[in-house]
Design an enzyme around this catalytic site. Structure first.
Site, mmCIF file in Angstrom:
data_model
loop_
_atom_site.group_PDB
_atom_site.id
_atom_site.type_symbol
_atom_site.label_atom_id
_atom_site.label_comp_id
_atom_site.label_asym_id
_atom_site.label_seq_id
_atom_site.Cartn_x
_atom_site.Cartn_y
_atom_site.Cartn_z
ATOM 1 N N GLN A 63 0.777 -1.224 0.000
ATOM 2 C CA GLN A 63 0.000 0.000 0.000
ATOM 3 C C GLN A 63 0.821 1.293 0.000
ATOM 4 O OE1 GLN A 63 -3.368 -0.081 2.710
ATOM 5 N NE2 GLN A 63 -3.579 -2.276 2.439
ATOM 6 N N VAL A 96 -12.428 -13.825 9.732
ATOM 7 C CA VAL A 96 -12.697 -14.059 11.147
ATOM 8 C C VAL A 96 -13.855 -13.157 11.574
ATOM 9 C CG1 VAL A 96 -11.801 -13.747 13.493
ATOM 10 C CG2 VAL A 96 -10.382 -14.826 11.746
ATOM 11 N N CYS A 128 -0.091 5.689 7.896
ATOM 12 C CA CYS A 128 0.774 6.600 7.161
ATOM 13 C C CYS A 128 0.250 8.028 7.199
ATOM 14 C CB CYS A 128 0.971 6.165 5.718
ATOM 15 S SG CYS A 128 2.356 7.069 4.957
ATOM 16 N N THR A 183 2.718 2.631 10.282
ATOM 17 C CA THR A 183 3.358 2.546 8.966
ATOM 18 C C THR A 183 3.926 1.146 8.748
ATOM 19 O OG1 THR A 183 5.569 3.160 9.742
ATOM 20 C CG2 THR A 183 4.068 4.974 9.173
ATOM 21 N N ALA A 184 4.287 0.864 7.501
ATOM 22 C CA ALA A 184 4.951 -0.405 7.190
ATOM 23 C C ALA A 184 6.298 -0.483 7.887
ATOM 24 C CB ALA A 184 5.126 -0.541 5.678
ATOM 25 N N CYS A 238 8.283 7.662 7.782
ATOM 26 C CA CYS A 238 7.342 8.163 6.783
ATOM 27 C C CYS A 238 8.127 8.886 5.696
ATOM 28 C CB CYS A 238 6.336 9.115 7.433
ATOM 29 S SG CYS A 238 5.078 9.720 6.284
#
Length: 442
Positions: free
Chosen positions: A73, A108, A191, A336-337, A370
């Protein structure tokens, strides 16, 4: 066809990345048991499944996620600016999950932590000895009146959903004159820099295509600052001032009127005060929350609905056999990732220790990052910890716009994600940072 609401919930399962050629999807048997169950096949879920399925062996680890595609993403900022395609950002989930893990391609619908099981939408009971919750964050466009219907009308777009991200560049190309409006909601989001990254990209696009003098660029943010870390906020104020971008603080988008092409904002400091602005382009960052299924399990979450974990060990505060990673947790750092990468190594070590009957010892320092893209060739690489202190990798001023940082974001980070992170091989730049600073602690 998947409904809009359905896609939003699928997207909520974290950053859609995973690894290696995948395990086969399993949908049979109403009762299954595993050593480790991972709920969510995003970045954190895939990395966890890769590491532990290799360690525990075939049939010991299950990943539960209904999504067909896994998306990187962070690339969607570039998709919105026309620098990448949506197809560049995704791979089939079947190709990125680890071979030795079972993929339960279901959703789920409830957690039962007291009995060590989760229930799927097909009524399957999945039992576990250990559980990792990696559900990501949920997009709530419908909390803004007029959305998501307004996305069917000209000029309204959003980089946060695979349903709408393609529309951003189309809206930019079709823009002729008027107001280009960009928003930041009154909730935690993933993000936090992304809402303004696309604004800077759009400003440069309009400038280079001879439309800038007819464009009024407006940034409406619910925050009292342009960015939460002062060092980078100061740099961003310089950018917006130099580019004649108007910043409106403490303003929250509450309604979109596509017929009249108007956006309505509430003044969060004066709740009875509203502002209506005409738009020719409107980029919406939606309100977000932890996923409904998680919020509905009071035993697992805090008052805001996020998974209640120790911010240093990532172990659940009440259930020692449960850990969390990523956007769905209440760890007080930017979602964030990069944060997921930093958390992954801690989770891996601590969960391994718990499996061996030991006490978790590894500590998460709150690292997050970021890459603040400010155009088609520049980027400010913001790196900081959960206390808001810069935690930079390189021995130079990262608050400065740099071409090198842009190429790292555009060309290097995607490969690190697909080949490193999703295979459980990337735990963030901690050791790189130490080497860059000649061994001194940063």
């Amino acid at each position: 066809m998947i409904s809009q609401r359905g896609v939003h919930l699928l997207t909520a399962h974290g950053l859609r990345g995973s690894l290696q050629k995948a395990a086969l999807s399993t949908t049979g048997a109403n009762h299954k048991s595993y050593k480790l169950v991972v709920v969510g096949g995003g970045a954190g879920g895939c990395a966890t499944a890769a590491k532990f399925s290799s360690k525990l062996g075939k049939g010991q680890v299950a990943v539960i996620d209904p999504a067909n595609m896994h998306y990187y993403q962070p690339m969607w900022t570039l998709v919105g600016g026309g620098m990448k395609t949506l197809e560049d950002s995704g791979k089939p989930m079947s190709e990125v999950l680890p071979r030795k893990a079972d993929w339960i391609k279901r959703k789920v619908v409830s957690f039962d932590p007291h009995n060590n099981k989760v229930i799927t939408d097909k009524g399957q009971e999945i039992n576990y000895e250990y559980l990792v919750v990696a559900l990501g964050i949920q997009l709530n466009y419908e909390q803004i009146e007029g959305l998501p219907e307004a996305f069917e009308t000209p000029g309204v777009c959003s980089n946060y959903s695979p349903m709408y991200v393609k529309k951003t560049f189309k809206s930019l190309k079709r823009f002729k004159e008027g107001n280009a409006v960009f928003t930041f909601p009154n909730t935690p989001i993933k993000c936090a820099g992304a809402p303004q990254k696309i604004m800077y990209i759009s400003e440069e696009y309009l400038r280079t295509h001879g439309k800038r003098d007819k464009a009024n660029i407006e940034y409406f943010t619910s925050l009292p600052v342009i960015f939460g870390i002062k060092k980078y906020a100061d740099a961003l104020w310089k950018v917006v001032n130099e580019r004649n971008i108007n910043v409106n603080l403490r303003q929250n988008l509450i309604e979109v009127k596509p017929d009249s092409r108007e956006a309505i904002f509430q003044n969060l400091d004066k709740p009875d005060e509203f502002k209506t602005i005409k738009y020719d382009m409107l980029h919406v960052t939606p309100p977000m929350s932890s996923p409904d299924v998680l919020r509905n399990c009071a035993a697992l979450v805090d008052g805001a609905g996020y998974l209640k974990v120790n911010k240093e060990t990532l172990q659940h505060e009440s259930f020692p056999n449960i850990f969390g990673i990523g956007d769905c947790t209440n760890v007080p750092t930017s979602k964030t990732a990069a944060a997921v990468a930093g958390q992954f190594g801690v989770l891996h070590r601590n969960l391994s220790m718990v499996m061996e009957g030991k006490t978790p010892q590894s500590v998460y320092d709150g690292y997050t990052s970021c890459p603040l893209v400010t155009g088609y060739s520049t980027c400010i690489l913001a790196e900081f910890d959960m206390n808001g202190n810069p935690l930079e990798t390189f021995p130079l001023n990262q608050a400065k716009e740099r071409r090198t940082m842009f190429h790292m974001k555009k060309d290097i980070m995607p490969s690190m994600y697909w080949m490193g992170m999703l295979n459980g091989l990337w735990e963030g730049p901690k050791y790189v940072r130490k080497a860059m600073h000649l061994g001194f602690s940063r």
